[in-house]
Design a protein around this motif. Structure first.
Motif, PDB file in Angstrom:
ATOM      1  N   ARG A 122      -9.114  62.273 -18.666  1.00  0.00           N
ATOM      2  CA  ARG A 122      -8.624  61.460 -19.786  1.00  0.00           C
ATOM      3  C   ARG A 122      -9.609  60.351 -20.124  1.00  0.00           C
ATOM      4  NH1 ARG A 122      -3.812  61.485 -16.800  1.00  0.00           N
ATOM      5  NH2 ARG A 122      -4.245  59.344 -16.227  1.00  0.00           N
ATOM      6  N   GLU A 147     -15.964  57.689 -32.791  1.00  0.00           N
ATOM      7  CA  GLU A 147     -15.172  56.968 -33.786  1.00  0.00           C
ATOM      8  C   GLU A 147     -15.843  55.654 -34.164  1.00  0.00           C
ATOM      9  OE1 GLU A 147     -10.390  57.021 -34.171  1.00  0.00           O
ATOM     10  OE2 GLU A 147     -11.199  56.097 -32.378  1.00  0.00           O
ATOM     11  N   TYR A 148     -16.421  54.967 -33.174  1.00  0.00           N
ATOM     12  CA  TYR A 148     -17.083  53.685 -33.391  1.00  0.00           C
ATOM     13  C   TYR A 148     -18.568  53.848 -33.708  1.00  0.00           C
ATOM     14  CZ  TYR A 148     -13.163  50.802 -31.729  1.00  0.00           C
ATOM     15  OH  TYR A 148     -11.961  50.157 -31.597  1.00  0.00           O
ATOM     16  N   ARG A 197      -8.425  43.677 -13.693  1.00  0.00           N
ATOM     17  CA  ARG A 197      -9.157  43.331 -12.474  1.00  0.00           C
ATOM     18  C   ARG A 197     -10.462  42.591 -12.761  1.00  0.00           C
ATOM     19  NH1 ARG A 197     -10.862  49.346 -10.424  1.00  0.00           N
ATOM     20  NH2 ARG A 197     -11.743  50.131 -12.359  1.00  0.00           N
ATOM     21  N   SER A 202      -4.342  51.562 -14.162  1.00  0.00           N
ATOM     22  CA  SER A 202      -5.581  51.864 -13.448  1.00  0.00           C
ATOM     23  C   SER A 202      -6.593  50.726 -13.590  1.00  0.00           C
ATOM     24  CB  SER A 202      -6.178  53.170 -13.961  1.00  0.00           C
ATOM     25  OG  SER A 202      -6.626  53.013 -15.289  1.00  0.00           O
ATOM     26  N   ASP A 203      -6.356  49.811 -14.511  1.00  0.00           N
ATOM     27  CA  ASP A 203      -7.257  48.668 -14.696  1.00  0.00           C
ATOM     28  C   ASP A 203      -6.732  47.387 -14.050  1.00  0.00           C
ATOM     29  OD1 ASP A 203      -9.328  49.861 -16.110  1.00  0.00           O
ATOM     30  OD2 ASP A 203      -8.243  49.735 -18.008  1.00  0.00           O
ATOM     31  N   GLU A 221      -2.674  54.388 -17.899  1.00  0.00           N
ATOM     32  CA  GLU A 221      -4.059  53.970 -18.136  1.00  0.00           C
ATOM     33  C   GLU A 221      -4.249  52.484 -17.858  1.00  0.00           C
ATOM     34  OE1 GLU A 221      -5.517  56.391 -18.096  1.00  0.00           O
ATOM     35  OE2 GLU A 221      -4.947  57.937 -19.511  1.00  0.00           O
ATOM     36  N   ARG A 235     -17.476  46.751 -15.756  1.00  0.00           N
ATOM     37  CA  ARG A 235     -17.205  47.200 -14.400  1.00  0.00           C
ATOM     38  C   ARG A 235     -16.590  46.052 -13.613  1.00  0.00           C
ATOM     39  NH1 ARG A 235     -19.275  51.962 -13.072  1.00  0.00           N
ATOM     40  NH2 ARG A 235     -20.514  52.934 -14.673  1.00  0.00           N
ATOM     41  N   PRO A 248     -14.449  51.012 -36.768  1.00  0.00           N
ATOM     42  CA  PRO A 248     -14.117  51.829 -37.940  1.00  0.00           C
ATOM     43  C   PRO A 248     -13.408  50.989 -39.001  1.00  0.00           C
ATOM     44  CG  PRO A 248     -13.399  52.900 -35.913  1.00  0.00           C
ATOM     45  CD  PRO A 248     -13.849  51.537 -35.535  1.00  0.00           C
ATOM     46  N   PRO A 258     -20.196  48.093 -36.033  1.00  0.00           N
ATOM     47  CA  PRO A 258     -18.872  47.559 -36.373  1.00  0.00           C
ATOM     48  C   PRO A 258     -17.786  48.576 -36.014  1.00  0.00           C
ATOM     49  CG  PRO A 258     -19.978  48.337 -38.340  1.00  0.00           C
ATOM     50  CD  PRO A 258     -20.966  48.463 -37.225  1.00  0.00           C
ATOM     51  N   ARG A 269     -14.453  60.355 -27.402  1.00  0.00           N
ATOM     52  CA  ARG A 269     -13.831  60.290 -28.728  1.00  0.00           C
ATOM     53  C   ARG A 269     -14.107  58.944 -29.403  1.00  0.00           C
ATOM     54  NH1 ARG A 269      -9.228  58.192 -30.373  1.00  0.00           N
ATOM     55  NH2 ARG A 269      -8.509  57.786 -28.250  1.00  0.00           N
ATOM     56  N   THR A 270     -13.934  57.848 -28.648  1.00  0.00           N
ATOM     57  CA  THR A 270     -14.098  56.540 -29.279  1.00  0.00           C
ATOM     58  C   THR A 270     -15.572  56.207 -29.530  1.00  0.00           C
ATOM     59  OG1 THR A 270     -13.901  55.576 -27.063  1.00  0.00           O
ATOM     60  CG2 THR A 270     -11.966  55.501 -28.457  1.00  0.00           C
ATOM     61  N   HIS A 327     -11.474  60.027 -23.682  1.00  0.00           N
ATOM     62  CA  HIS A 327     -11.311  58.818 -24.498  1.00  0.00           C
ATOM     63  C   HIS A 327     -12.662  58.190 -24.834  1.00  0.00           C
ATOM     64  CE1 HIS A 327      -9.899  54.911 -25.839  1.00  0.00           C
ATOM     65  NE2 HIS A 327     -10.730  54.365 -24.975  1.00  0.00           N
ATOM     66  N   ARG A 328     -13.535  58.064 -23.849  1.00  0.00           N
ATOM     67  CA  ARG A 328     -14.853  57.448 -24.098  1.00  0.00           C
ATOM     68  C   ARG A 328     -15.650  58.274 -25.100  1.00  0.00           C
ATOM     69  NH1 ARG A 328     -16.938  52.624 -21.114  1.00  0.00           N
ATOM     70  NH2 ARG A 328     -15.041  51.996 -20.066  1.00  0.00           N
ATOM     71  N   GLY A 340     -10.494  53.223 -12.902  1.00  0.00           N
ATOM     72  CA  GLY A 340     -10.216  52.380 -14.056  1.00  0.00           C
ATOM     73  C   GLY A 340     -10.303  53.154 -15.359  1.00  0.00           C
ATOM     74  N   PHE A 341      -9.860  52.509 -16.430  1.00  0.00           N
ATOM     75  CA  PHE A 341      -9.892  53.146 -17.754  1.00  0.00           C
ATOM     76  C   PHE A 341     -10.791  52.352 -18.699  1.00  0.00           C
ATOM     77  CE2 PHE A 341      -8.229  54.288 -21.949  1.00  0.00           C
ATOM     78  CZ  PHE A 341      -8.234  55.670 -21.841  1.00  0.00           C
ATOM     79  N   PHE A 342     -10.496  51.087 -18.896  1.00  0.00           N
ATOM     80  CA  PHE A 342     -11.358  50.232 -19.711  1.00  0.00           C
ATOM     81  C   PHE A 342     -12.375  49.502 -18.832  1.00  0.00           C
ATOM     82  CE2 PHE A 342      -7.592  50.247 -22.628  1.00  0.00           C
ATOM     83  CZ  PHE A 342      -8.215  50.880 -23.671  1.00  0.00           C
ATOM     84  N   TRP A 370     -21.289  52.668 -25.964  1.00  0.00           N
ATOM     85  CA  TRP A 370     -19.976  52.633 -25.331  1.00  0.00           C
ATOM     86  C   TRP A 370     -19.851  53.770 -24.311  1.00  0.00           C
ATOM     87  CZ3 TRP A 370     -16.084  50.058 -23.809  1.00  0.00           C
ATOM     88  CH2 TRP A 370     -14.835  50.620 -23.626  1.00  0.00           C
ATOM     89  N   PHE A 375     -13.110  45.601 -25.662  1.00  0.00           N
ATOM     90  CA  PHE A 375     -13.913  45.888 -24.476  1.00  0.00           C
ATOM     91  C   PHE A 375     -15.371  46.166 -24.818  1.00  0.00           C
ATOM     92  CE2 PHE A 375      -9.617  46.574 -23.079  1.00  0.00           C
ATOM     93  CZ  PHE A 375      -9.616  45.999 -21.824  1.00  0.00           C
ATOM     94  N   GLY A 422     -21.440  53.369 -20.885  1.00  0.00           N
ATOM     95  CA  GLY A 422     -20.770  52.534 -19.893  1.00  0.00           C
ATOM     96  C   GLY A 422     -20.647  53.274 -18.577  1.00  0.00           C
ATOM     97  N   PHE A 423     -20.599  54.591 -18.656  1.00  0.00           N
ATOM     98  CA  PHE A 423     -20.705  55.387 -17.438  1.00  0.00           C
ATOM     99  C   PHE A 423     -22.152  55.336 -16.978  1.00  0.00           C
ATOM    100  CE2 PHE A 423     -17.198  57.736 -19.565  1.00  0.00           C
ATOM    101  CZ  PHE A 423     -16.241  57.536 -18.592  1.00  0.00           C
TER     102      PHE A 423
END
Lengths: 240, 112
Positions: free
Chosen positions: B62, B73-74, A128, A73-74, A70, A237, A187, A185, B69-70, B66-67, B9-11, B79, A230, B82-83
């Motif tokens: 993945r 969670e947040y 990146r 990939s960044d 992961e 992006r 968790p 905020p 789930r989080t 992740h996006r 990318g992931f983040f 968030w 993030f 972001g897509f």
């Protein structure tokens, strides 16, 4: 004579793969292509090596590899990822601190406490978008031993241990990056704070009192904490 | 030159940008040679159909998991946004998801 084929297979693996097998850890910095070569080598391990002594350490395929994939990939075209992995476990020499005597009263004869600190994973990636991501995962175990004597003179002792895990993430933003406080905020189990400076840093930390039950849960926990920095930049992006 | 518009990318999300050689038959986005998955689909459309054999499709699956789930969670709906809408389109009901899990309608024999 013995294990000839598997020895030959091991010799053909990636050098960091061999370090994982023989030394149960490694420290390396390389670009994404280098990590891809290591991961390809690790995926060939199960098919070629069966001997238990040469098995991959726990947390290799289910935690370390997904995290590397992961973060790679960044990475930018010239970005590198540094990984320091120590997968020897907690019960190795050098990780246990000095033993400390605790105050006791009868019928307890003595009580001692020692801490084991195991920083088993450290990652640093140059992303990146110009930011730098650092992840540190540390297991801390408290070991206590209590000795007591009953009225008939029989001595008994008891050991107890408790493990907590600390996950710390820091993202150093680029010099000219614009950041904002997220709308919600994090968790309750994640703490975040900002360190101002030439390059603003956003830090997120979590202490897990219950250890993750599986590799997938461990990866999810680490990535959940890493998500917080993030959220502070509105545009995530980068340049592909 | 038409650039490949697959999200990478992931983040830190970005577009691939390599020269495109084909188009996704489902959503129409331009694809480079590395991002053509089974059936010629783009990674997002393949992930929406649970076809994650291609590395790019697995990465898309993945990332989206992740996006999603989080963001729960947040409690941060922003968030997940972001897509962009282009990235989310293959996952819209009826657009490409597995049809077995969609609502059969009020006149269906069995509500799945």
């Amino acid at each position: 004579m013995f294990w000839r084929d598997q020895k030959a297979a091991l010799a053909g693996f990636h050098p960091l793969h061999q370090a994982l097998v023989h030394e149960r850890g490694f420290a390396a910095t390389q670009p994404a292509q280098g990590w891809t070569a290591l991961i390809d080598s690790l995926y060939r391990h199960a098919g070629l090596v069966k001997r238990g002594k040469w098995a991959l350490p726990a947390r290799t395929l289910d935690v370390l590899v997904p995290l590397i994939i992961e973060i790679c990939s960044d990475l930018g075209p010239k970005g590198t990822l540094a990984v320091t992995a120590d997968l020897r476990g907690r019960d190795v020499p050098g990780k246990t601190g000095p033993e400390r005597k605790l105050a006791v009263r009868p019928p307890i004869r003595s009580a001692s406490e020692a801490w084991v600190v195991d920083p088993w994973l450290r990652l640093r990636g140059e992303l990146r978008d110009g930011s730098i991501l650092e992840i540190l995962v540390v297991d801390r175990e408290r070991k206590r031993k209590i000795t007591k004597r009953n009225p008939r003179g029989k001595t008994k002792w008891k050991r107890k241990s408790k493990v907590v895990q600390t996950i710390r993430v820091r993202r150093r933003l680029p010099v000219d990056a614009v950041s904002r406080v997220p709308a919600t905020p994090p968790p309750p189990w994640i703490g975040a704070f900002v360190r101002e400076g030439e390059r603003r840093s956003i830090l997120a930390a979590a202490k897990l009192t219950r250890m993750p039950a599986s590799g997938q849960e461990q990866v999810d926990r680490i990535l959940s904490v890493a998500t917080e920095p993030f959220r502070w930049t509105s545009e995530n992006r980068g340049i592909a | 030159m038409t650039p490949c518009t697959v999200t990478t990318g992931f983040f830190t999300l970005g577009k691939c940008g390599v020269m495109a050689v084909a188009g996704c038959p489902s959503c129409g986005r331009a694809l480079c040679a590395n991002h053509i998955t089974e059936g010629g689909l783009c990674p997002e459309c393949a992930a929406a159909r649970n076809q994650v054999g291609h590395p790019a499709a697995a990465a898309a699956y993945r990332r989206r998991t992740h996006r999603h789930r989080t963001s729960q969670e947040y409690s941060d709906a922003g968030w997940y946004t972001g897509f962009d809408s282009y990235d989310r389109a293959p996952f819209d009901p009826g657009a490409g998801a597995n049809q077995d899990y969609l609502d059969d309608g009020s006149d269906a024999l069995v509500d799945s």
